[in-house]
Design a protein around this motif. Structure first.
Motif, PDB file in Angstrom:
ATOM      1  N   TRP A  53      10.774   4.206  -6.310  1.00 58.45           N
ATOM      2  CA  TRP A  53       9.523   4.958  -6.446  1.00 58.45           C
ATOM      3  C   TRP A  53       9.792   6.343  -7.030  1.00 58.45           C
ATOM      4  O   TRP A  53       9.078   6.805  -7.927  1.00 58.45           O
ATOM      5  CB  TRP A  53       8.873   5.067  -5.070  1.00 58.45           C
ATOM      6  CG  TRP A  53       7.660   5.933  -5.010  1.00 58.45           C
ATOM      7  CD1 TRP A  53       6.399   5.628  -5.428  1.00 58.45           C
ATOM      8  CD2 TRP A  53       7.590   7.278  -4.502  1.00 58.45           C
ATOM      9  NE1 TRP A  53       5.543   6.686  -5.203  1.00 58.45           N
ATOM     10  CE2 TRP A  53       6.251   7.706  -4.640  1.00 58.45           C
ATOM     11  CE3 TRP A  53       8.529   8.134  -3.936  1.00 58.45           C
ATOM     12  CZ2 TRP A  53       5.831   8.967  -4.237  1.00 58.45           C
ATOM     13  CZ3 TRP A  53       8.111   9.403  -3.528  1.00 58.45           C
ATOM     14  CH2 TRP A  53       6.781   9.807  -3.682  1.00 58.45           C
ATOM     15  N   LEU A  97       2.961   2.660  -2.584  1.00 56.63           N
ATOM     16  CA  LEU A  97       3.959   3.040  -1.593  1.00 56.63           C
ATOM     17  C   LEU A  97       3.308   3.133  -0.219  1.00 56.63           C
ATOM     18  O   LEU A  97       2.334   3.868  -0.037  1.00 56.63           O
ATOM     19  CB  LEU A  97       4.593   4.378  -1.959  1.00 56.63           C
ATOM     20  CG  LEU A  97       5.666   4.876  -0.978  1.00 56.63           C
ATOM     21  CD1 LEU A  97       6.907   3.999  -1.051  1.00 56.63           C
ATOM     22  CD2 LEU A  97       6.027   6.329  -1.269  1.00 56.63           C
ATOM     23  N   HIS A 153       6.519   0.171  -7.790  1.00 53.39           N
ATOM     24  CA  HIS A 153       6.873   1.473  -7.235  1.00 53.39           C
ATOM     25  C   HIS A 153       5.848   2.541  -7.593  1.00 53.39           C
ATOM     26  O   HIS A 153       6.157   3.734  -7.541  1.00 53.39           O
ATOM     27  CB  HIS A 153       8.260   1.889  -7.733  1.00 53.39           C
ATOM     28  CG  HIS A 153       9.359   1.003  -7.241  1.00 53.39           C
ATOM     29  ND1 HIS A 153      10.360   0.526  -8.062  1.00 53.39           N
ATOM     30  CD2 HIS A 153       9.597   0.478  -6.027  1.00 53.39           C
ATOM     31  CE1 HIS A 153      11.171  -0.239  -7.365  1.00 53.39           C
ATOM     32  NE2 HIS A 153      10.741  -0.278  -6.137  1.00 53.39           N
ATOM     33  N   SER A 154       4.649   2.143  -7.970  1.00 55.35           N
ATOM     34  CA  SER A 154       3.619   3.126  -8.297  1.00 55.35           C
ATOM     35  C   SER A 154       3.201   3.875  -7.032  1.00 55.35           C
ATOM     36  O   SER A 154       3.287   3.345  -5.921  1.00 55.35           O
ATOM     37  CB  SER A 154       2.405   2.441  -8.920  1.00 55.35           C
ATOM     38  OG  SER A 154       1.854   1.487  -8.037  1.00 55.35           O
ATOM     39  N   HIS A 177      13.553   1.120  -2.004  1.00 55.36           N
ATOM     40  CA  HIS A 177      12.153   1.204  -2.434  1.00 55.36           C
ATOM     41  C   HIS A 177      11.775   2.643  -2.747  1.00 55.36           C
ATOM     42  O   HIS A 177      11.155   2.933  -3.785  1.00 55.36           O
ATOM     43  CB  HIS A 177      11.229   0.641  -1.364  1.00 55.36           C
ATOM     44  CG  HIS A 177       9.803   0.559  -1.819  1.00 55.36           C
ATOM     45  ND1 HIS A 177       9.289  -0.553  -2.443  1.00 55.36           N
ATOM     46  CD2 HIS A 177       8.800   1.475  -1.782  1.00 55.36           C
ATOM     47  CE1 HIS A 177       8.017  -0.319  -2.759  1.00 55.36           C
ATOM     48  NE2 HIS A 177       7.695   0.896  -2.358  1.00 55.36           N
TER      49      HIS A 177
END
Length: 208
Positions: free
Chosen positions: A68, A28, A23-24, A64
């Protein structure tokens, strides 16, 4: 005199691996389908209240984006909030602060939650609602490419385009087809190609 044939080795059984979600910010995938939502989640200090509600259909990428968001901020995330206890949500809303904002996710608009708690309803009415639609072709292609790359699987752009046109339009479907193609390629000792994808998606194997 009879000739004995050496039996072929059984297909390799893939190990059940769990691929951690990344989730950096750099990982994304942002397209027109989720650009406005990503921008909103990137700046909770600008929210009018320290709570936001992310609404979208199953497979649109809510989890997601929520992951994030949680990876970037000191915050609380409650997914599928429409299925949570109303009193708990009420207290979580009240406990949210600019230093620790709250993100709720749901497939339903608040008016359809059916919780029957007026105090929670009034707070949800004051909560900014951000909405995700179905992934567009660009987002679906980017997610497929990322999922293959996470597994170290090299695939061509032609395979990605082929899959985008044929799988269900959801990020869950993208995850499922990559998982299945990875497993079948390992089992058969084959590369991930359009012919293998055709067998998995169109004919011999059921994804869902």
């Amino acid at each position: 005199m009879s000739l004995l044939r050496t039996p072929e080795p059984p297909p390799q059984q893939p190990l059940p691996l769990v691929w951690a979600a990344d989730h950096s910010p750099a990982r994304l995938a942002v397209t027109d389908a989720n650009r406005a939502v990503a921008a909103w989640l990137a700046a909770p200090a600008l929210w009018p209240v320290p709570v936001s509600l992310l609404v979208g259909p199953q497979g649109s990428g809510k989890s997601h984006l929520a992951g994030w968001f949680a990876a970037q901020h000191a915050c609380r995330v409650i997914e599928a909030a429409d299925r949570e206890d109303a009193e708990m949500l009420f207290h979580a809303w009240n406990a949210a602060t600019p230093a620790q904002p709250l993100l709720l996710t749901s497939r339903l608009n608040p008016r359809d939650w059916g919780h029957g708690l007026p105090d929670l309803a009034s707070r949800l009415a004051a909560t900014p609602l951000i909405r995700l639609g179905e992934p567009d072709d660009e987002l679906l292609a980017a997610v497929l490419a990322k999922l293959f790359a996470d597994r170290g699987i090299k695939v061509g752009d032609d395979l990605i385009r082929w899959l985008v046109l044929r799988i269900e339009r959801s990020l869950g479907a993208a995850q499922a087809v990559v998982d299945r193609l990875d497993a079948e390629a390992l089992s058969r000792r084959r590369a991930v190609t359009i012919p293998l994808a055709r067998e998995v998606v169109d004919g011999q194997f059921s994804l869902f």
